[in-house]
Enzyme design. Structure first.
Site, short mmCIF file in Angstrom:
data_model
loop_
_atom_site.label_atom_id
_atom_site.label_comp_id
_atom_site.label_asym_id
_atom_site.label_seq_id
_atom_site.Cartn_x
_atom_site.Cartn_y
_atom_site.Cartn_z
N ILE A 170 0.80 -1.23 0.00
CA ILE A 170 0.00 0.00 0.00
C ILE A 170 0.83 1.28 0.00
CG2 ILE A 170 -1.89 -1.15 1.20
CD1 ILE A 170 -1.03 0.60 3.69
N TYR A 171 2.14 1.20 0.21
CA TYR A 171 2.93 2.42 0.33
C TYR A 171 2.92 3.21 -0.98
CZ TYR A 171 5.01 0.92 4.79
OH TYR A 171 5.22 0.54 6.09
N CYS A 172 2.56 4.46 -0.86
CA CYS A 172 2.57 5.39 -2.00
C CYS A 172 1.74 4.86 -3.15
CB CYS A 172 4.01 5.66 -2.46
SG CYS A 172 5.12 6.15 -1.13
N GLY A 220 1.50 1.92 -4.21
CA GLY A 220 2.26 0.93 -4.97
C GLY A 220 3.55 1.48 -5.56
#
Length: 312
Positions: free
Chosen positions: A51-53, A55
């Protein structure tokens, strides 16, 4: 740089783990330069997540490894099965979808450390172990672990794994910091309390701490009267933490270091294997973390910093 080992992975893991929750395509050069500097001091482990940024974090790391040709030199920790607007996603279906996407974004066929980002206590821990062991048996994941699971759920999972001759969780990634939270920073997050730390000491299970420096609480930028950071006020502002900050400053003076370096050393001097996820984005911040990671603290110093002893 110091390193630890994790069951299931042959590579050593640097005790400083590079955070990547600011890795975006439009600032790729900054991310790449940060990773180059991190590797130059001996760092090899990078923390990311599905989920970071949106993807982009995984995609930036994948591009970096392809351009540098250094995949074998790095230890990638990525995470999946985070909840969405519809609720928990801890299921075989969601794990499979997230890890497949992570392989694609990272441009790799092997993930060194794979963790579940959140828990769903309604799902039997054995089901999760079964799902993740498919990847361990296939040789596409080295070691499996969790982020933001309680120690009781980890123990349940590992008892199931042992009884069924499967790989269990060999690391956990909750928050652990000298400053103790009033409440979770994000809903569903877990911070290591006294009981959790005692369990880690007993089991000697490695702990990878996120927000290891309490999101800047020990930098000197904050006082009880400075309340412009609502999240920091909500989570870390309390009398005991202000006392911990004062003690960190006093100990730092005697060692000729800084309070935030003492806070980092607190995490890395626990009586069980630990790594600290760091968000260093500048040469100065990286140097501070590198120096702080080498500070030795005695048990008496740890206890005094943690307010369980009155005298140093």
């Amino acid at each position: 740089m110091e390193y630890i080992s994790v069951q299931g992975l042959q590579k050593p893991i640097s005790r400083l783990m590079k955070g990547s929750d600011y890795f975006f395509h439009d600032s790729y050069d900054k991310a790449a330069a940060n990773l180059d500097s991190f590797m130059a001091i001996g760092g090899n482990s990078i923390d990311t997540a599905n989920i970071y940024c949106g993807g982009q974090s995984e995609e930036v790391i994948g591009r970096y490894m392809q351009e540098r040709g250094n995949r074998d030199q790095l230890v990638i920790l990525t995470k999946g099965a985070h909840h969405d607007q519809n609720g928990p996603r801890v299921s075989e279906q969601h794990i499979r979808a997230d890890i497949t996407k992570s392989f694609e974004r990272l441009q790799t066929d092997f993930i060194d450390l794979y963790a579940l980002h959140r828990d769903d206590p309604n799902v039997p821990a054995g089901e999760v172990i079964e799902a993740l062991n498919e990847y361990v048996k296939a040789g596409t994941v080295g070691a499996i672990g969790v982020s933001n699971w309680t120690w009781q759920r980890i123990q349940e999972a590992n008892e199931y794994a042992a009884a069924h001759q499967l790989a269990g969780f060999s690391f956990s990634s909750p928050n652990l910091s000298l400053a103790k939270p009033n409440e979770p920073f994000w809903t569903g997050c877990v911070s290591a309390d006294v009981e959790t730390c005692a369990w880690h000491e007993k089991e000697q299970l490695p702990l990878f701490s996120w927000s290891s420096q309490a999101r800047g609480f020990f930098t000197g930028r904050f006082t009880p009267d400075i309340r412009d950071n609502a999240d920091l006020v909500r989570v870390f502002y309390n009398d005991d933490n202000w006392e911990r900050l004062e003690r960190a400053k006093r100990l730092a003076e005697t060692k000729q270091v800084t309070a935030i370096q003492i806070a980092l050393a607190y995490v890395l001097n626990q009586p069980y294997p630990t790594c600290a996820l760091i968000g260093a984005q500048s040469a100065e911040e990286l140097r501070s973390c590198d120096e702080g990671s080498l500070i030795h603290l005695t048990k008496n110093e740890l206890d005094w910093l943690d307010l369980t002893k009155d005298n140093l």
